[in-house]
Design an enzyme around this catalytic site. Structure first.
Site, mmCIF file in Angstrom:
data_model
loop_
_atom_site.group_PDB
_atom_site.id
_atom_site.type_symbol
_atom_site.label_atom_id
_atom_site.label_comp_id
_atom_site.label_asym_id
_atom_site.label_seq_id
_atom_site.Cartn_x
_atom_site.Cartn_y
_atom_site.Cartn_z
ATOM 1 N N HIS A 42 4.129 -0.501 20.920
ATOM 2 C CA HIS A 42 3.647 0.388 19.851
ATOM 3 C C HIS A 42 4.033 -0.240 18.521
ATOM 4 O O HIS A 42 5.017 0.148 17.889
ATOM 5 C CB HIS A 42 4.241 1.791 20.002
ATOM 6 C CG HIS A 42 3.844 2.466 21.279
ATOM 7 N ND1 HIS A 42 4.414 2.157 22.497
ATOM 8 C CD2 HIS A 42 2.919 3.427 21.528
ATOM 9 C CE1 HIS A 42 3.860 2.902 23.434
ATOM 10 N NE2 HIS A 42 2.945 3.681 22.880
ATOM 11 N N SER A 108 9.187 -3.995 13.723
ATOM 12 C CA SER A 108 9.603 -4.775 14.890
ATOM 13 C C SER A 108 8.763 -6.038 15.122
ATOM 14 O O SER A 108 9.321 -7.082 15.479
ATOM 15 C CB SER A 108 9.580 -3.893 16.140
ATOM 16 O OG SER A 108 10.434 -2.787 15.975
ATOM 17 N N ASP A 182 8.583 1.713 21.957
ATOM 18 C CA ASP A 182 8.998 2.669 20.924
ATOM 19 C C ASP A 182 7.807 3.484 20.418
ATOM 20 O O ASP A 182 7.401 3.368 19.263
ATOM 21 C CB ASP A 182 9.683 1.957 19.759
ATOM 22 C CG ASP A 182 8.819 0.876 19.121
ATOM 23 O OD1 ASP A 182 7.841 0.439 19.764
ATOM 24 O OD2 ASP A 182 9.089 0.487 17.976
#
Length: 307
Positions: A42, A108, A182
């Site tokens: 995600h 991320s 996540d």
């Protein structure tokens, strides 16, 4: 389904915990020359403006990276000494803000790309279904000119992960992968999907390193998730690590469920590097010292599992 936007929450205390854990894990895995397959199920938009309308609406970075940076890396004084994992995190954030003004926060995907090694032929697979964030992510990644090293896929990350496991062998023949899971947990079904995803992933590739972020909120599914992940890891006879950080309730603020007013989150890691526990043992008290703000603050760290 598509209402959640991470831009409203970028750089908050949950991101601090998630990215310190991610960086410390990757640093250890990359001590070996063999290539890594990295997956973010995600991915979001990849890069976020901390001075933009979305970020300033909630001001969540004020209780996260902005506070941490102002205390440990003050612009008008000598930097304070912090544990290695925290220093590594702040160094990475600073690299995206070379003028010293903290305006860009790497999500991320860009944290992982920053640490990737071209010589080891690391590969990064990014999944994002949100139409706006997906387009933004593609545009941000295109600027990296990373070629085949990064792939952006507009599909459900839970399903898209399946054909990637086990990962292809590296030049040395070893298979190595790190998967970050996540989701927004905007839908209650996300919790069950995370559990199912981990169960399936361990069956396909039991030696992968799996990092799961989750919000700690007054919802039964959130309470049960780490318990279910612990059970799956124990059944597979794999080691695990569970870290939580609660910054507490700001004085005078109402208790609110969900991401608005989020006060605590957790990271559950299956097959963590053996160095991660010590890294977080040193980092978590420092995060709590500087980010804690009121009643209910605290941190926990536990490990277990293994054959």
């Amino acid at each position: 389904m598509f209402s959640y936007r991470h831009a409203f929450h970028a750089g908050n205390h949950a991101d601090v915990l998630k990215h310190i854990t991610l960086i410390a894990t990757l640093r250890h895995l990359m001590r070996k020359d063999a290539g890594l397959t990295l997956v973010d199920t995600h991915a979001g938009a990849g890069l976020y403006r901390l001075d933009g309308d979305h970020s300033r609406t909630g001001g969540e970075a004020d209780d996260g990276v902005l506070r941490l940076m102002s205390v440990l890396r003050p612009g008008n004084g000598a930097p304070l000494t912090a544990p290695e994992a925290v220093e590594d995190y702040l160094d990475l954030i600073a690299a995206f803000n070379p003028d010293g003004r903290l305006r860009i926060y790497p999500g991320s995907p860009f944290v992982m790309h920053h640490l990737m090694r071209a010589t080891s032929r690391d590969r990064l697979k990014l999944f994002e279904l949100h139409p706006t964030d997906g387009r933004t992510l593609s545009g941000n990644v295109a600027q990296l000119e990373a070629g085949r090293q990064i792939a952006v896929l507009r599909q459900d990350g839970f399903e898209g992960l399946k054909p990637l496991l086990p990962p292809p062998p590296s030049a040395t023949g070893s298979r190595r992968a790190l998967v970050l899971i996540d989701p927004s947990y905007e839908l209650k079904t996300d919790y069950a999907q995370v559990t199912a995803c981990i169960e399936d992933s361990l069956r396909r590739f039991a030696t992968g390193t799996y990092l799961v972020w989750y919000p700690i909120i007054p919802r039964p599914q959130a309470h049960e998730l780490p318990k279910r992940l612990r059970s799956l890891a124990n059944q597979a006879r794999k080691p695990w690590l569970h870290a939580t950080l609660s910054i507490g309730q700001a004085p005078g603020s109402p208790a609110q469920p969900g991401h608005a007013g989020l006060r605590a989150s957790g990271m559950f890691v299956i097959n963590p590097p053996h160095t991660l526990k010590a890294s977080l043992q040193a980092a978590l008290p420092v995060l709590l010292q500087h980010l804690g703000r009121g009643r209910g603050q605290g941190q926990t760290l536990e490990t277990g599992g293994g054959g």
